[in-house]
Design a protein around this motif. Structure first.
Motif, PDB file in Angstrom:
ATOM      1  N   GLU A 110       0.839  -1.262  -0.025  1.00 52.78           N
ATOM      2  CA  GLU A 110      -0.013  -0.135   0.143  1.00 52.78           C
ATOM      3  C   GLU A 110       0.970   1.194   0.008  1.00 52.78           C
ATOM      4  OE1 GLU A 110      -4.202  -1.163   1.966  1.00 52.78           O
ATOM      5  OE2 GLU A 110      -2.411  -1.321   3.395  1.00 52.78           O
ATOM      6  N   GLU A 111       0.358   2.354   0.150  1.00 52.09           N
ATOM      7  CA  GLU A 111       0.984   3.768   0.336  1.00 52.09           C
ATOM      8  C   GLU A 111       2.127   3.664   1.022  1.00 52.09           C
ATOM      9  OE1 GLU A 111       0.072   8.174   1.702  1.00 52.09           O
ATOM     10  OE2 GLU A 111      -1.623   7.043   0.516  1.00 52.09           O
ATOM     11  N   SER A 112       3.460   4.157   0.956  1.00 56.57           N
ATOM     12  CA  SER A 112       4.698   4.374   1.283  1.00 56.57           C
ATOM     13  C   SER A 112       5.525   2.776   1.510  1.00 56.57           C
ATOM     14  CB  SER A 112       4.563   4.843   2.694  1.00 56.57           C
ATOM     15  OG  SER A 112       3.939   4.299   3.404  1.00 56.57           O
ATOM     16  N   GLU A 113       4.935   1.789   0.674  1.00 59.57           N
ATOM     17  CA  GLU A 113       5.636   0.550   0.835  1.00 59.57           C
ATOM     18  C   GLU A 113       6.893   0.644   0.270  1.00 59.57           C
ATOM     19  OE1 GLU A 113       6.826  -3.016   1.367  1.00 59.57           O
ATOM     20  OE2 GLU A 113       4.563  -2.838   1.618  1.00 59.57           O
ATOM     21  N   TRP A 114       7.898   0.236   0.910  1.00 60.95           N
ATOM     22  CA  TRP A 114       9.446   0.169   0.751  1.00 60.95           C
ATOM     23  C   TRP A 114       9.821  -0.855  -0.379  1.00 60.95           C
ATOM     24  CZ3 TRP A 114      12.467  -4.095   1.563  1.00 60.95           C
ATOM     25  CH2 TRP A 114      11.994  -4.874   2.706  1.00 60.95           C
ATOM     26  N   ASN A 115       8.969  -1.984  -0.547  1.00 62.62           N
ATOM     27  CA  ASN A 115       9.420  -3.118  -1.414  1.00 62.62           C
ATOM     28  C   ASN A 115       8.376  -3.151  -2.529  1.00 62.62           C
ATOM     29  OD1 ASN A 115       9.921  -5.580  -2.672  1.00 62.62           O
ATOM     30  ND2 ASN A 115       9.801  -6.705  -0.575  1.00 62.62           N
ATOM     31  N   PRO A 116       8.927  -2.889  -3.755  1.00 67.12           N
ATOM     32  CA  PRO A 116       8.092  -2.832  -4.992  1.00 67.12           C
ATOM     33  C   PRO A 116       7.613  -4.057  -5.329  1.00 67.12           C
ATOM     34  CG  PRO A 116      10.458  -2.435  -5.503  1.00 67.12           C
ATOM     35  CD  PRO A 116      10.480  -2.475  -3.983  1.00 67.12           C
ATOM     36  N   ALA A 117       8.079  -5.052  -4.941  1.00 67.28           N
ATOM     37  CA  ALA A 117       7.777  -6.571  -5.363  1.00 67.28           C
ATOM     38  C   ALA A 117       6.225  -6.853  -4.596  1.00 67.28           C
ATOM     39  CB  ALA A 117       8.496  -7.633  -4.853  1.00 67.28           C
ATOM     40  N   GLN A 118       6.068  -6.051  -3.386  1.00 62.05           N
ATOM     41  CA  GLN A 118       4.868  -5.953  -2.905  1.00 62.05           C
ATOM     42  C   GLN A 118       3.589  -5.340  -3.174  1.00 62.05           C
ATOM     43  OE1 GLN A 118       4.247  -8.134  -0.223  1.00 62.05           O
ATOM     44  NE2 GLN A 118       6.317  -8.706   0.421  1.00 62.05           N
ATOM     45  N   MET A 119       4.030  -4.270  -4.242  1.00 63.66           N
ATOM     46  CA  MET A 119       2.828  -3.647  -4.868  1.00 63.66           C
ATOM     47  C   MET A 119       1.741  -4.024  -5.530  1.00 63.66           C
ATOM     48  SD  MET A 119       3.705  -0.483  -3.501  1.00 63.66           S
ATOM     49  CE  MET A 119       2.951   0.704  -4.339  1.00 63.66           C
ATOM     50  N   PRO A 120       2.028  -5.102  -6.483  1.00 63.19           N
ATOM     51  CA  PRO A 120       1.173  -5.663  -7.318  1.00 63.19           C
ATOM     52  C   PRO A 120      -0.046  -6.521  -6.494  1.00 63.19           C
ATOM     53  CG  PRO A 120       2.985  -5.981  -8.519  1.00 63.19           C
ATOM     54  CD  PRO A 120       3.358  -5.287  -7.062  1.00 63.19           C
ATOM     55  N   MET A 121       0.281  -7.236  -5.423  1.00 61.55           N
ATOM     56  CA  MET A 121      -0.531  -7.992  -4.826  1.00 61.55           C
ATOM     57  C   MET A 121      -1.396  -7.027  -3.841  1.00 61.55           C
ATOM     58  SD  MET A 121      -1.629 -10.965  -5.165  1.00 61.55           S
ATOM     59  CE  MET A 121      -3.081 -11.876  -4.612  1.00 61.55           C
ATOM     60  N   GLY A 122      -0.530  -6.083  -3.208  1.00 58.17           N
ATOM     61  CA  GLY A 122      -1.199  -5.312  -2.611  1.00 58.17           C
ATOM     62  C   GLY A 122      -2.381  -4.546  -2.976  1.00 58.17           C
ATOM     63  N   ARG A 123      -2.089  -4.106  -4.272  1.00 59.50           N
ATOM     64  CA  ARG A 123      -3.097  -3.285  -4.995  1.00 59.50           C
ATOM     65  C   ARG A 123      -4.462  -4.392  -5.358  1.00 59.50           C
ATOM     66  NH1 ARG A 123       1.210  -0.916  -7.654  1.00 59.50           N
ATOM     67  NH2 ARG A 123       0.946  -2.360  -9.317  1.00 59.50           N
ATOM     68  N   ALA A 124      -4.078  -5.661  -5.428  1.00 58.85           N
ATOM     69  CA  ALA A 124      -5.053  -6.570  -5.964  1.00 58.85           C
ATOM     70  C   ALA A 124      -6.059  -7.247  -4.892  1.00 58.85           C
ATOM     71  CB  ALA A 124      -4.438  -7.711  -6.751  1.00 58.85           C
ATOM     72  N   VAL A 125      -5.607  -7.165  -3.654  1.00 59.37           N
ATOM     73  CA  VAL A 125      -6.352  -7.913  -2.292  1.00 59.37           C
ATOM     74  C   VAL A 125      -7.753  -7.391  -2.450  1.00 59.37           C
ATOM     75  CG1 VAL A 125      -6.699  -8.160   0.025  1.00 59.37           C
ATOM     76  CG2 VAL A 125      -4.446  -8.221  -1.033  1.00 59.37           C
ATOM     77  N   ARG A 126      -8.146  -6.287  -2.466  1.00 64.15           N
ATOM     78  CA  ARG A 126      -9.628  -6.318  -2.436  1.00 64.15           C
ATOM     79  C   ARG A 126     -10.176  -6.504  -3.657  1.00 64.15           C
ATOM     80  NH1 ARG A 126      -6.603  -2.420   0.453  1.00 64.15           N
ATOM     81  NH2 ARG A 126      -7.194  -1.896   2.240  1.00 64.15           N
ATOM     82  N   PRO A 127      -9.680  -6.304  -4.792  1.00 69.62           N
ATOM     83  CA  PRO A 127     -10.407  -6.652  -6.033  1.00 69.62           C
ATOM     84  C   PRO A 127     -10.784  -8.197  -6.083  1.00 69.62           C
ATOM     85  CG  PRO A 127      -9.039  -4.876  -6.730  1.00 69.62           C
ATOM     86  CD  PRO A 127      -8.638  -5.149  -5.099  1.00 69.62           C
ATOM     87  N   ILE A 128      -9.614  -8.757  -5.611  1.00 66.21           N
ATOM     88  CA  ILE A 128      -9.624 -10.367  -5.650  1.00 66.21           C
ATOM     89  C   ILE A 128     -10.777 -10.624  -4.499  1.00 66.21           C
ATOM     90  CG2 ILE A 128      -8.513 -12.503  -4.888  1.00 66.21           C
ATOM     91  CD1 ILE A 128      -5.725 -11.059  -6.237  1.00 66.21           C
ATOM     92  N   PHE A 129     -10.724 -10.362  -3.569  1.00 59.83           N
ATOM     93  CA  PHE A 129     -12.018 -10.621  -2.554  1.00 59.83           C
ATOM     94  C   PHE A 129     -13.182 -10.322  -3.130  1.00 59.83           C
ATOM     95  CE2 PHE A 129      -8.923 -10.545   1.324  1.00 59.83           C
ATOM     96  CZ  PHE A 129      -8.971 -12.107   1.528  1.00 59.83           C
ATOM     97  N   ASP A 130     -13.540  -9.160  -3.662  1.00 58.32           N
ATOM     98  CA  ASP A 130     -14.710  -8.696  -4.468  1.00 58.32           C
ATOM     99  C   ASP A 130     -15.026  -9.980  -5.681  1.00 58.32           C
ATOM    100  OD1 ASP A 130     -15.003  -6.448  -2.869  1.00 58.32           O
ATOM    101  OD2 ASP A 130     -14.007  -5.217  -4.433  1.00 58.32           O
ATOM    102  N   ALA A 131     -14.121 -10.156  -6.481  1.00 56.49           N
ATOM    103  CA  ALA A 131     -14.508 -11.080  -7.483  1.00 56.49           C
ATOM    104  C   ALA A 131     -14.852 -12.465  -6.954  1.00 56.49           C
ATOM    105  CB  ALA A 131     -13.190 -11.131  -8.288  1.00 56.49           C
ATOM    106  N   ILE A 132     -14.381 -13.032  -5.995  1.00 63.60           N
ATOM    107  CA  ILE A 132     -14.536 -14.325  -5.337  1.00 63.60           C
ATOM    108  C   ILE A 132     -15.610 -14.183  -4.444  1.00 63.60           C
ATOM    109  CG2 ILE A 132     -12.381 -15.065  -6.117  1.00 63.60           C
ATOM    110  CD1 ILE A 132     -11.264 -15.094  -3.311  1.00 63.60           C
ATOM    111  N   GLY A 133     -16.358 -13.225  -4.129  1.00 67.04           N
ATOM    112  CA  GLY A 133     -17.589 -13.123  -3.187  1.00 67.04           C
ATOM    113  C   GLY A 133     -17.034 -13.235  -1.563  1.00 67.04           C
ATOM    114  N   ILE A 134     -15.757 -12.669  -1.284  1.00 71.08           N
ATOM    115  CA  ILE A 134     -15.621 -12.765   0.144  1.00 71.08           C
ATOM    116  C   ILE A 134     -15.596 -11.490   0.593  1.00 71.08           C
ATOM    117  CG2 ILE A 134     -13.496 -13.113   1.778  1.00 71.08           C
ATOM    118  CD1 ILE A 134     -13.028 -15.679   0.181  1.00 71.08           C
ATOM    119  N   ALA A 135     -16.437 -11.058   1.780  1.00 68.28           N
ATOM    120  CA  ALA A 135     -16.686  -9.960   2.171  1.00 68.28           C
ATOM    121  C   ALA A 135     -15.259  -9.463   2.946  1.00 68.28           C
ATOM    122  CB  ALA A 135     -17.863  -9.889   3.170  1.00 68.28           C
TER     123      ALA A 135
END
Length: 180
Positions: A110-135
């Motif tokens: 998320e914002e101010s993350e120091w490790n760029p390898a964490q960025m893609p999955m960090g951005r994807a968590v909420r949309p993934i949960f939405d897509a698979i129906g997990i509140a």
């Protein structure tokens, strides 16, 4: 703020209290730094809540499913980067067979993350949960951790579906301020 390692972070105490209040009897986790506080508090203050270390995230969800089928309410703690490893277990076991599990996600990328390898999955968590129906709910304040975690876990067990509480780094690892 965590000045010494022996201090107990407010958010971590709240997570433990919320899980306990929701009747969670077993937590399966893949170790990471923030959740180590939760495990320490559980071992000191909530000795009736069992813990199991998993080597991979999908293994954690499989164990939690077995716990539920055996009559135990379970939760899984993982880092956001491990959500990708979990998708098959979530979408082919827990969601279609309505196996409730409380999920605690230690967020990275998320914002101010120091490790760029964490960025893609960090951005994807909420949309993934939405897509698979997990509140999912994001913890916004350390002082509300108990109520939020209890609510998320109860939602999972009442709906018989997984539900997630996202734990942002601004809560679990706030910047350390230099002594004045």
């Amino acid at each position: 703020m965590l000045a010494r390692s022996a201090e107990v972070p407010l958010w971590a105490s709240g997570v433990c209290a919320g899980l306990d209040a929701a009747g969670v009897g077993h937590i399966v986790y893949v170790p990471d730094n923030p959740t180590s506080h939760v495990i320490r508090i559980l071992s000191e203050r909530f000795r009736d809540v069992r813990t199991t270390v998993a080597t991979r995230e999908e293994e954690a969800f499989g164990i939690a499913a077995g716990l539920y089928l055996g009559g135990v309410r379970g939760a899984v703690m993982l880092q956001s980067s491990g959500l990708g490893n979990s998708l098959n277990a979530l979408t082919s076991l827990l969601v279609p067979y309505r196996i409730p599990v409380g999920i605690l996600v230690s967020m990275r990328g998320e914002e101010s993350e120091w490790n760029p390898a964490q960025m893609p999955m960090g951005r994807a968590v909420r949309p993934i949960f939405d897509a698979i129906g997990i509140a999912h709910t994001t913890l916004e304040n350390p002082g509300t951790a108990s109520a939020i975690v209890e609510s998320v876990a109860r939602r999972a067990f009442e709906a018989r579906l997984p539900a997630a509480c996202l734990l942002p780094r601004r809560i679990t690892a706030p910047p350390v301020q230099a002594p004045v």
